[in-house]
Design a protein around this motif. Structure first.
Motif, PDB file in Angstrom:
ATOM      1  N   ALA A  95      13.237 -17.796   9.489  1.00  0.00           N
ATOM      2  CA  ALA A  95      13.951 -18.952  10.029  1.00  0.00           C
ATOM      3  C   ALA A  95      15.419 -18.626  10.266  1.00  0.00           C
ATOM      4  O   ALA A  95      15.996 -18.980  11.311  1.00  0.00           O
ATOM      5  CB  ALA A  95      13.810 -20.138   9.083  1.00  0.00           C
ATOM      6  N   SER A  96      16.038 -17.926   9.321  1.00  0.00           N
ATOM      7  CA  SER A  96      17.455 -17.578   9.444  1.00  0.00           C
ATOM      8  C   SER A  96      17.712 -16.681  10.648  1.00  0.00           C
ATOM      9  O   SER A  96      18.643 -16.912  11.433  1.00  0.00           O
ATOM     10  CB  SER A  96      17.931 -16.884   8.168  1.00  0.00           C
ATOM     11  OG  SER A  96      19.216 -16.349   8.328  1.00  0.00           O
ATOM     12  N   ARG A  97      16.880 -15.645  10.817  1.00  0.00           N
ATOM     13  CA  ARG A  97      17.122 -14.702  11.904  1.00  0.00           C
ATOM     14  C   ARG A  97      16.825 -15.330  13.267  1.00  0.00           C
ATOM     15  O   ARG A  97      17.535 -15.074  14.243  1.00  0.00           O
ATOM     16  CB  ARG A  97      16.280 -13.425  11.716  1.00  0.00           C
ATOM     17  CG  ARG A  97      16.518 -12.652  10.437  1.00  0.00           C
ATOM     18  CD  ARG A  97      17.957 -12.694   9.947  1.00  0.00           C
ATOM     19  NE  ARG A  97      18.888 -11.991  10.834  1.00  0.00           N
ATOM     20  CZ  ARG A  97      20.156 -12.344  11.010  1.00  0.00           C
ATOM     21  NH1 ARG A  97      20.665 -13.400  10.387  1.00  0.00           N
ATOM     22  NH2 ARG A  97      20.933 -11.644  11.825  1.00  0.00           N
ATOM     23  N   LEU A  98      15.808 -16.184  13.341  1.00  0.00           N
ATOM     24  CA  LEU A  98      15.499 -16.816  14.620  1.00  0.00           C
ATOM     25  C   LEU A  98      16.537 -17.860  14.988  1.00  0.00           C
ATOM     26  O   LEU A  98      16.841 -18.064  16.175  1.00  0.00           O
ATOM     27  CB  LEU A  98      14.091 -17.422  14.591  1.00  0.00           C
ATOM     28  CG  LEU A  98      12.945 -16.407  14.496  1.00  0.00           C
ATOM     29  CD1 LEU A  98      11.601 -17.112  14.559  1.00  0.00           C
ATOM     30  CD2 LEU A  98      13.046 -15.342  15.584  1.00  0.00           C
ATOM     31  N   ARG A  99      17.115 -18.524  13.991  1.00  0.00           N
ATOM     32  CA  ARG A  99      18.222 -19.437  14.279  1.00  0.00           C
ATOM     33  C   ARG A  99      19.409 -18.660  14.835  1.00  0.00           C
ATOM     34  O   ARG A  99      20.150 -19.147  15.689  1.00  0.00           O
ATOM     35  CB  ARG A  99      18.642 -20.200  13.017  1.00  0.00           C
ATOM     36  CG  ARG A  99      17.743 -21.368  12.655  1.00  0.00           C
ATOM     37  CD  ARG A  99      18.409 -22.288  11.652  1.00  0.00           C
ATOM     38  NE  ARG A  99      18.752 -21.607  10.405  1.00  0.00           N
ATOM     39  CZ  ARG A  99      17.956 -21.544   9.355  1.00  0.00           C
ATOM     40  NH1 ARG A  99      16.754 -22.117   9.382  1.00  0.00           N
ATOM     41  NH2 ARG A  99      18.345 -20.910   8.251  1.00  0.00           N
ATOM     42  N   HIS A 100      19.581 -17.438  14.349  1.00  0.00           N
ATOM     43  CA  HIS A 100      20.693 -16.603  14.811  1.00  0.00           C
ATOM     44  C   HIS A 100      20.466 -16.130  16.256  1.00  0.00           C
ATOM     45  O   HIS A 100      21.387 -16.194  17.087  1.00  0.00           O
ATOM     46  CB  HIS A 100      20.850 -15.397  13.887  1.00  0.00           C
ATOM     47  CG  HIS A 100      21.904 -14.431  14.308  1.00  0.00           C
ATOM     48  ND1 HIS A 100      23.256 -14.691  14.179  1.00  0.00           N
ATOM     49  CD2 HIS A 100      21.804 -13.187  14.876  1.00  0.00           C
ATOM     50  CE1 HIS A 100      23.947 -13.657  14.641  1.00  0.00           C
ATOM     51  NE2 HIS A 100      23.092 -12.736  15.065  1.00  0.00           N
ATOM     52  N   TYR A 101      19.243 -15.672  16.566  1.00  0.00           N
ATOM     53  CA  TYR A 101      18.991 -15.069  17.877  1.00  0.00           C
ATOM     54  C   TYR A 101      18.544 -16.083  18.926  1.00  0.00           C
ATOM     55  O   TYR A 101      18.685 -15.824  20.121  1.00  0.00           O
ATOM     56  CB  TYR A 101      17.954 -13.947  17.749  1.00  0.00           C
ATOM     57  CG  TYR A 101      18.475 -12.764  16.967  1.00  0.00           C
ATOM     58  CD1 TYR A 101      19.472 -11.944  17.490  1.00  0.00           C
ATOM     59  CD2 TYR A 101      17.981 -12.474  15.696  1.00  0.00           C
ATOM     60  CE1 TYR A 101      19.967 -10.860  16.769  1.00  0.00           C
ATOM     61  CE2 TYR A 101      18.461 -11.395  14.967  1.00  0.00           C
ATOM     62  CZ  TYR A 101      19.453 -10.595  15.508  1.00  0.00           C
ATOM     63  OH  TYR A 101      19.935  -9.526  14.785  1.00  0.00           O
ATOM     64  N   ARG A 102      17.968 -17.193  18.522  1.00  0.00           N
ATOM     65  CA  ARG A 102      17.596 -18.297  19.402  1.00  0.00           C
ATOM     66  C   ARG A 102      16.758 -17.850  20.604  1.00  0.00           C
ATOM     67  O   ARG A 102      17.165 -18.033  21.781  1.00  0.00           O
ATOM     68  CB  ARG A 102      18.843 -19.041  19.883  1.00  0.00           C
ATOM     69  CG  ARG A 102      19.693 -19.607  18.751  1.00  0.00           C
ATOM     70  CD  ARG A 102      20.968 -20.239  19.260  1.00  0.00           C
ATOM     71  NE  ARG A 102      20.682 -21.392  20.107  1.00  0.00           N
ATOM     72  CZ  ARG A 102      20.451 -22.617  19.665  1.00  0.00           C
ATOM     73  NH1 ARG A 102      20.476 -22.857  18.356  1.00  0.00           N
ATOM     74  NH2 ARG A 102      20.213 -23.598  20.502  1.00  0.00           N
ATOM     75  N   PRO A 103      15.604 -17.261  20.384  1.00  0.00           N
ATOM     76  CA  PRO A 103      14.729 -16.908  21.516  1.00  0.00           C
ATOM     77  C   PRO A 103      14.290 -18.164  22.266  1.00  0.00           C
ATOM     78  O   PRO A 103      14.216 -19.262  21.694  1.00  0.00           O
ATOM     79  CB  PRO A 103      13.543 -16.207  20.847  1.00  0.00           C
ATOM     80  CG  PRO A 103      13.543 -16.715  19.441  1.00  0.00           C
ATOM     81  CD  PRO A 103      14.978 -16.934  19.084  1.00  0.00           C
ATOM     82  N   ALA A 104      13.985 -18.003  23.546  1.00  0.00           N
ATOM     83  CA  ALA A 104      13.669 -19.150  24.397  1.00  0.00           C
ATOM     84  C   ALA A 104      12.389 -19.858  23.978  1.00  0.00           C
ATOM     85  O   ALA A 104      12.284 -21.091  24.079  1.00  0.00           O
ATOM     86  CB  ALA A 104      13.559 -18.700  25.851  1.00  0.00           C
TER      87      ALA A 104
END
Length: 281
Positions: A95-104
């Motif tokens: 969750a932390s890394r995806l919040r950082h990178y914000r993939p479409a």
């Protein structure tokens, strides 16, 4: 959406299946079959076959986070599919890394139990899955037992139950929910129901297809969610689901051409690509 001339890069974050029918292996096959380039982050090494799960060795949260960073630091990621996460620490890291990178696009398949009935998600991690990941994804794809477990409710038995549970998922922050009906008791058809907060209409959309009776159904949920993720960069959500279900039906129908294992065998992910007769290869 990415241009149709561009091959999408897809990332799966999930556990393994050494017999190739589910998890990371099924996701990568599905991505390839649908014309996407597949990449993977391993959350757990699972010793399993077509008859059951023997052992699960989770990666550390730091290892999972490092894998995600390694991919995003170097490669354009057009969509992410999330499968088995196993525990709260891994959920927090993802969750932390995806919040950082914000993939479409992010498709979450909340893998909680194997086809054999073996638990793949720590029950103590359900709350983390709901609060940390559910509001951040494009689509969540629970089956009926998974939806009941996530909502702390009885398994849906009727269309009214399904509508009520879809509403509960929206209250938890899910932007879109595809409630899969493969576990329903209708012998003739299988219906999946989509609730999408981006649509003006309140009524969910039903995707109905003939029920395919086969023992070769290992990795069905992994495959459907991976197919939707692979198609989202080039299609809207409804078309991606329709095309993914068509692909899944073909993979289930053709699975008898394979001879893998003595339990629940895998789908034929390359049914539209491989020659149908071995001698023709």
């Amino acid at each position: 959406m990415v241009p149709h001339t561009l091959i999408p890069n897809l990332l799966t974050i999930a556990g393994t299946d050494p017999t190739g029918g589910a998890g990371i292996q099924a996701d990568l096959k599905t991505f390839s079959a649908l014309g996407a380039y597949g990449m993977s982050v391993i959350t757990a090494v699972v010793a399993q076959n077509t008859r059951g799960v023997r052992a699960v060795t989770p990666m550390t949260p730091d290892c999972v986070a490092a894998q995600i960073d390694a991919v995003f630091d170097d490669v354009r990621v057009d969509a992410v599919k999330i499968g088995m996460l196993h525990n709260e620490g891994i959920i927090a890291a993802v969750a932390s890394r995806l919040r950082h990178y914000r993939p479409a696009y992010i498709v979450l398949d909340p893998v909680m139990m194997a086809k054999s009935g073996d638990h793949l998600l720590d029950p103590n991690a359900i709350s983390a899955l709901k609060t940390q990941l559910l509001p951040a994804v494009t689509l969540v794809t629970p089956n009926l037992p998974e939806a009941a477990a996530l909502l702390g409710a009885l398994e849906a038995q009727s269309d009214d139950d399904i509508r009520a549970q879809l509403h509960e998922f929206s209250k938890l922050g899910a932007r879109a929910t595809l409630l899969k009906g493969g576990h329903s008791h209708d012998p003739a058809v299988s219906t999946d129901w989509l609730s999408d907060m981006a649509r003006a209409e309140d009524e969910p959309i039903a995707f109905t297809s003939p029920r395919i009776v086969t023992q070769c159904d290992h990795g069905t949920g992994c495959t459907l969610s991976a197919a939707i993720a692979a198609l989202l960069p080039h299609h809207d959500l409804i078309r991606a689901i329709r095309c993914a279900k068509t692909y899944l039906d073909g993979a289930l129908s053709a699975a008898k051409a394979l001879s893998v294992g003595q339990g629940h065998g895998p789908l034929h992910h390359f049914h539209a690509i491989w020659p149908t007769h071995p001698a023709a290869r």
